[in-house]
Design an enzyme around this catalytic site. Structure first.
Site, PDB file in Angstrom:
ATOM      1  N   CYS A  11       0.981  -1.453  -0.017  1.00 19.53           N
ATOM      2  CA  CYS A  11       0.204  -0.054   0.063  1.00 19.53           C
ATOM      3  C   CYS A  11       0.708   1.288  -0.064  1.00 19.53           C
ATOM      4  CB  CYS A  11      -0.866   0.090   1.106  1.00 19.53           C
ATOM      5  SG  CYS A  11      -0.279   0.015   2.925  1.00 19.53           S
ATOM      6  N   SER A  12       0.447   2.276  -0.799  1.00 20.71           N
ATOM      7  CA  SER A  12       1.094   3.628  -0.794  1.00 20.71           C
ATOM      8  C   SER A  12       1.206   4.336   0.275  1.00 20.71           C
ATOM      9  CB  SER A  12       0.732   4.345  -2.146  1.00 20.71           C
ATOM     10  OG  SER A  12       0.509   3.802  -3.010  1.00 20.71           O
ATOM     11  N   THR A  13       0.321   4.018   1.261  1.00 18.63           N
ATOM     12  CA  THR A  13       0.617   5.277   2.610  1.00 18.63           C
ATOM     13  C   THR A  13       0.427   4.423   3.806  1.00 18.63           C
ATOM     14  OG1 THR A  13      -1.624   5.469   2.692  1.00 18.63           O
ATOM     15  CG2 THR A  13      -0.480   7.037   1.182  1.00 18.63           C
ATOM     16  N   GLN A  16      -3.250   3.324   4.783  1.00 20.45           N
ATOM     17  CA  GLN A  16      -4.124   2.320   4.064  1.00 20.45           C
ATOM     18  C   GLN A  16      -3.943   0.965   4.882  1.00 20.45           C
ATOM     19  OE1 GLN A  16      -2.200   2.997   0.065  1.00 20.45           O
ATOM     20  NE2 GLN A  16      -4.152   3.889  -0.573  1.00 20.45           N
TER      21      GLN A  16
END
Length: 194
Positions: A11-13, A16
Site C-alpha cells: 500500500c502507498s501510505t 491504508q
C-alpha cells in the site's frame, strides 16, 4: 521438491489497510506467514524491502502471487523486469487467479496491457495530486513548511547573535533548535554567509 506460493502486498501510505490484499492472497493459496508486505511505499519505488524479501524467498518451481499487477509495479519496464527475472529463475508469477505465461502470445499481451494500465493509473494519481496541491496553494491552504521560530523569536536570535556574547551552539540551545537552523536563519537575515 515442494512448490511454494509466496505472496506480496503493498500500500502507498501508512494509513491504508492491507487486510483486503492479505485476505485475497490467503484465498489464492498463500499461507499467512509467506506474505511479504510494504507499507507507505509506492509501486514506482523499486527499493521496497518487502518485495526484495519476497523475491529472495521464491525458488525455482515456486509461484509469486500478487493480488493485482499494480501492487507489484507501476511502470511497464519495471513490471517486465520483475517478470523476466522471475522467469529466468524458473518462478511463476500469478496475478490474482491468472498465472502469467510469457510463452503464450495472448498472455504476454494481457500482461503488457495490465502493466500499461498500472503505469497510466500511477501517472493519473500524480497529476491529480499536483492539481490538488496547486488549488490548495491558490486558496492559501498549502503554505509549505512553517518556520521553527516566530518572527519575534527570529529577531531576538539575530539581536543576541549581533552582541557577540552568544555562540551558535548557545543560541541553538536557548531557542531549542538545531545549529543548522540557527545558521540558516542568520544567513536569511544577511547576518552570516554560508
Amino acid at each position: 521438491m515442494t512448490k511454494t506460493r509466496i505472496g506480496y502486498a503493498r500500500c502507498s501510505t501508512d494509513r491504508q489497510d492491507l487486510a483486503a490484499q492479505q485476505a485475497a492472497l490467503i484465498q489464492l493459496g498463500v499461507s499467512p506467514e509467506r506474505i511479504y508486505i510494504d507499507r507507505g511505499l509506492t509501486g514506482s519505488n523499486r527499493l521496497r524491502p518487502g518485495l526484495e524479501q519476497a523475491l529472495a524467498a521464491v525458488r525455482c518451481g515456486d509461484t509469486l502471487v500478487v493480488p493485482k499487477l499494480d501492487r507489484l509495479a507501476r511502470s511497464v519496464p519495471d513490471a517486465r523486469h520483475i517478470a523476466d527475472s522471475l522467469l529466468a529463475r524458473g518462478v511463476k508469477l500469478a496475478l490474482g487467479t491468472n498465472v502469467y505465461d510469457p510463452t503464450d502470445p495472448m498472455g504476454k499481451m494481457f500482461f503488457n496491457i495490465l502493466a500499461t494500465f498500472a503505469e497510466f493509473e500511477g501517472d493519473l494519481i500524480r497529476l491529480r495530486t499536483k492539481e490538488g496541491m496547486a488549488i490548495a496553494r491558490a486558496k492559501g491552504k498549502l503554505r509549505g513548511k512553517q518556520p521553527k521560530l516566530s518572527d519575534k523569536q527570529q529577531k531576538e536570535l539575530c539581536r543576541m547573535h549581533g552582541t557577540g556574547q552568544y555562540s551558535i551552539s548557545d543560541l541553538a540551545e536557548l531557542f531549542s533548535v538545531s545549529r543548522p537552523t540557527v545558521y540558516r536563519m542568520l544567513a536569511r537575515e544577511g547576518r552570516l554567509s554560508i
